[in-house]
Design an enzyme around this catalytic site. Structure first.
Site: not given
Ligand code: IVH
Length: 706
Positions: A126, A128, A130, A236, A324, A429, A432, A447, A453
């Site tokens: 799914e 991620k 932002d 999620y 990512k 430095c 200091c 330093c 310092c």
């Molecule tokens: S699962 C135990 N699913 O990403 C982990 N996180 O880098 C539960 N995030 O803190 C997170 N989309 O804020 C999960 N589909 C998704 C997400 C997601 C964004 C964020 C979330 C988490 C961060 C980790």
């Protein structure tokens, strides 16, 4: 630094100068906040300076700087909300960048679970999102609390604000009695653009990107402001639950959907890495047209029983990974190179940049790592950036991947100004004036001023009061820095004479910093509480290079008393081979650590400061193992989950000092499992094997007084 609270009578020149200072200060704080464990400004002060900046910008709109802090990212948590301790920690995700990382993720899980490559293993995939994560707690179907992630174990109570989100149901039907729904608060790109346009029209603050706008909007002290902001929420995940939602991740998400939550329509079920990567590519293609920002794809093991078995590492689940999208790049001009001095005296060069948007984040600082990184040649003559050096005035390429500190990846020599000169890394430095020297084989210039310092002294004091060290209630990084700047505390020992000296200066402090008799006495009591303290903590608190928490505990367990340690250090410094051999003979202590330790104790001024400190303390003896009075001698102990009263290293060292063997995994040989919050597969396995399990408090009770 202190700024007035008033701007009456301010001229353009005054405002311009202060805006400049604020911009530099907040930029540094932001950099420190993201780049180190010890932020230079605490949250309240950060917010205060930002407010001050906003007030000046409102009064002098023609002086708003291009690099104004009001358009920078990285707002620190505010002090204005009450705190919520999460019943189940809110963790983060480990990252994958390459396709091979995804294959390894699958392989790692199979290995951990003992599933062969021919057996099926399903994952969800799914986007991620932002934004910022939010935990919504429902009891008997009613929303009772909403909290931000905070540091993962303690977040901010934003219940009133969360109730204003249209994607957050207030009441659920047929839900478990206790249900914590977790997900991401975000802002759609079109809503973000409209919000910023309205903000500009009002002369109000503009946000750097939708994530900042979402965070800023959710973390409003006035819920009505949050209500006016178009925030959305995707569910999620979940935290505490009185009854399971389903057997699978996908099933659980469908349940959340049936309760009325928005769940992401691009969630797919995949039968392995090939399908996961295909889904990633598909999402990547749709990325620009989704209407909201995403920065990758999250894969999760679908079978919840397997998730339970896989459990967690310290801050991330083993059963999930974030794949990512590639790092973002952008070009901008390098305006200057500043040198920051850290606790161990390291001189770190920081690039000051013309603010530039790098994949949705405005970047105005980047790390330049060290002297060699700037010069384009490593210590062994190897080329960095093809040997191109970095000069002030250069056109540079900024690289930003996820949450890491941006760095300068390249330089465009064709755009180098004629008058650009090679950067001269300082040999003294900047804080200091002491000589800054480089040891052979070390890329870092340091330093040599030690505690004369101010930068090192302050960083050292901050380390001294930090969590694994003295951890004095009410004496955090900000307070100790203030005491240092006010001339009250030059070195750690001074903390312990504060009460005696305070009488004379209380009036001064009361006026300046708002200390009263009550708050001061509370602080002194907290300081007194730490006069009696563990050996390992004291050693760690000294902040000796290479001597971390674990090494400190090992050394303490070996020497037993502070006096024996000092005697051994004196002998080792006199080149007594036996004392040296004994030191490096400690399991886990190498010659680099040993050299650093002996050096610290052997330097007259540093040793005198250590002795002045120890004179105020009762350093607890670490008793040699005596099986007769230790209930855990010879037992195999496993720690799992989050320990809240002690660090892992401390728990392990303490157990070992009592004759226990500490193991990382539960087996039939395990005698005791100490399970903190977030304990997963190990707790389950221990239960299956009928192994005695206790929580951290139970463990401390068992070893009480030892
Ligand atoms: S699962 C135990 N699913 O990403 C982990 N996180 O880098 C539960 N995030 O803190 C997170 N989309 O804020 C999960 N589909 C998704 C997400 C997601 C964004 C964020 C979330 C988490 C961060 C980790």
């Amino acid at each position: 630094m202190s700024f007035d609270t008033d701007i009456t009578g301010f001229t353009d020149t005054d405002a311009k100068s202060e805006l400049g200072q604020l911009s530099a200060l907040l930029a540094k704080a932001n950099m420190d906040y993201h780049g180190s464990d010890t932020p230079t400004l605490d949250d309240a002060e950060f917010d205060r300076l930002k407010q001050r900046n906003a007030a000046l910008e409102t009064a002098f709109p023609h002086l708003v700087r291009a690099d104004s802090p009001s358009v920078q990212v990285g707002a620190a948590p505010s002090d204005g909300f009450s705190k919520v301790t999460h019943a189940v920690a809110m963790l983060s995700l480990s990252n994958a960048f390459e396709d091979t990382d995804v294959e390894e993720f699958d392989a790692r899980i199979r290995k951990y679970l003992g599933i062969s490559s021919s057996e099926p293993l399903a994952f969800t995939a799914e986007p991620k999102i932002d934004g910022l994560s939010l935990s919504l707690r429902y009891e008997n179907g009613t929303l009772v609390q909403a909290a931000t992630r905070g540091d993962g174990s303690v977040g901010e109570n934003v219940t009133g604000n969360a109730r204003t989100l249209s994607d957050v149901p207030h009441v659920l039907e047929n839900a478990p009695d206790v249900l914590e729904v977790r997900g991401e608060v975000y802002m759609a790109q079109s809503d973000f653009d409209a919000l910023n346009a309205a903000q500009i029209a009002k002369g109000a603050k503009v946000f750097a990107n939708p994530r900042n706008a979402a965070a800023g909007s959710l973390r409003q002290l006035d819920s009505e402001i949050t209500r006016s902001r178009p925030l959305r929420f995707f569910a999620y995940a979940w935290g505490e639950l009185s009854t399971p939602l389903a057997d699978t991740q996908k099933g659980a998400i469908d349940r959340l959907d049936s309760f009325g939550f928005s769940t992401n329509p691009l969630t797919a079920l995949c039968d392995g890495p090939t399908a996961m990567i295909a889904h990633y590519r598909q999402i990547e293609q749709q990325r620009a047209s989704l209407g909201y920002d995403i920065d990758g794809v999250v894969y999760k093991v679908d079978d919840l029983a397997l998730q339970g078995r896989l459990g967690f590492r310290s801050t991330t689940p083993r059963w999930a990974v974030a794949h990512k999208f590639p790092a973002e790049l952008a070009w901008t001009r390098l305006d200057g190179i500043d040198i920051q001095v850290g606790r161990t005296g390291a001189l770190s060069p920081v690039a000051r940049l013309q603010p530039v948007n790098v994949g949705g984040v405005v970047v105005s600082n980047a790390t330049l790592h060290n002297e060699d990184y700037i010069s384009g040649h490593g210590a062994k003559g190897e080329e960095i950036r093809g040997g191109r050096d970095v000069r002030v005035g250069d056109w540079v390429q900024i690289y930003r991947a996820g949450d890491v500190i941006p760095k300068i990846a390249d330089v465009d020599l064709s755009k180098r100004p004629d008058d650009a000169v090679a950067f001269q890394f300082p040999s003294v430095c900047p804080e200091c004036g002491s000589l800054a020297a480089r040891e052979a084989g070390d890329a870092v210039r340091r330093c040599t001023g030690g505690m004369i310092c101010p930068a090192q002294a302050i960083e050292n004091l901050k380390h001294f009061v930090s969590r694994g060290a003295f951890d004095i209630d009410g004496l955090g990084a900000k307070q100790v820095e203030q005491f240092h700047n006010d001339g009250w505390v030059a070195e750690p020992a001074d903390i312990f004479t504060l009460r005696d000296r305070f009488g004379q200066g209380l009036q001064q402090l009361k006026n300046r910093d708002g200390w009263g008799d009550k708050s001061a006495n509370k602080l002194f009591d907290a300081i007194d509480d730490k006069r009696k303290i563990g050996f390992g903590r004291v050693l760690f608190a000294l902040g000796i290079r290479h001597i971390g928490e674990a090494a400190s505990n090992l050394i303490a367990a070996h020497y037993g008393t502070w006096h024996s340690l000092e005697t051994a250090m004196d002998l080792a410094a006199m080149l007594e081979g036996e004392a040296w051999d004994e030191l490096i003979g400690i399991d886990g202590v190498g010659s680099v650590m040993a050299g650093s330790l002996v050096h610290a104790f052997g330097q007259n001024s540093e040793r005198a400061a250590i002795d002045r400190l120890v004179a105020h303390l009762e350093v607890a003896e670490v008793k040699p193992v005596d099986a007769s009075d230790s209930p855990v001698a010879g037992k195999t102990v496993v720690f799992t989950g989050t320990l809240e009263l002690m660090s892992r290293a401390e728990a392990k060292a303490k157990a070992e000092s009592l004759g226990a063997k500490v193991s990382g995994s539960v087996s039939a040989k395990t005698d005791i499992l100490v399970a903190g919050p977030g304990a997963g597969s190990k707790a389950k396995k221990a239960a299956d094997l009928g192994i005695k399990t206790m929580d951290e408090a139970g463990w401390l009770d068992l070893i009480k007084g030892l």
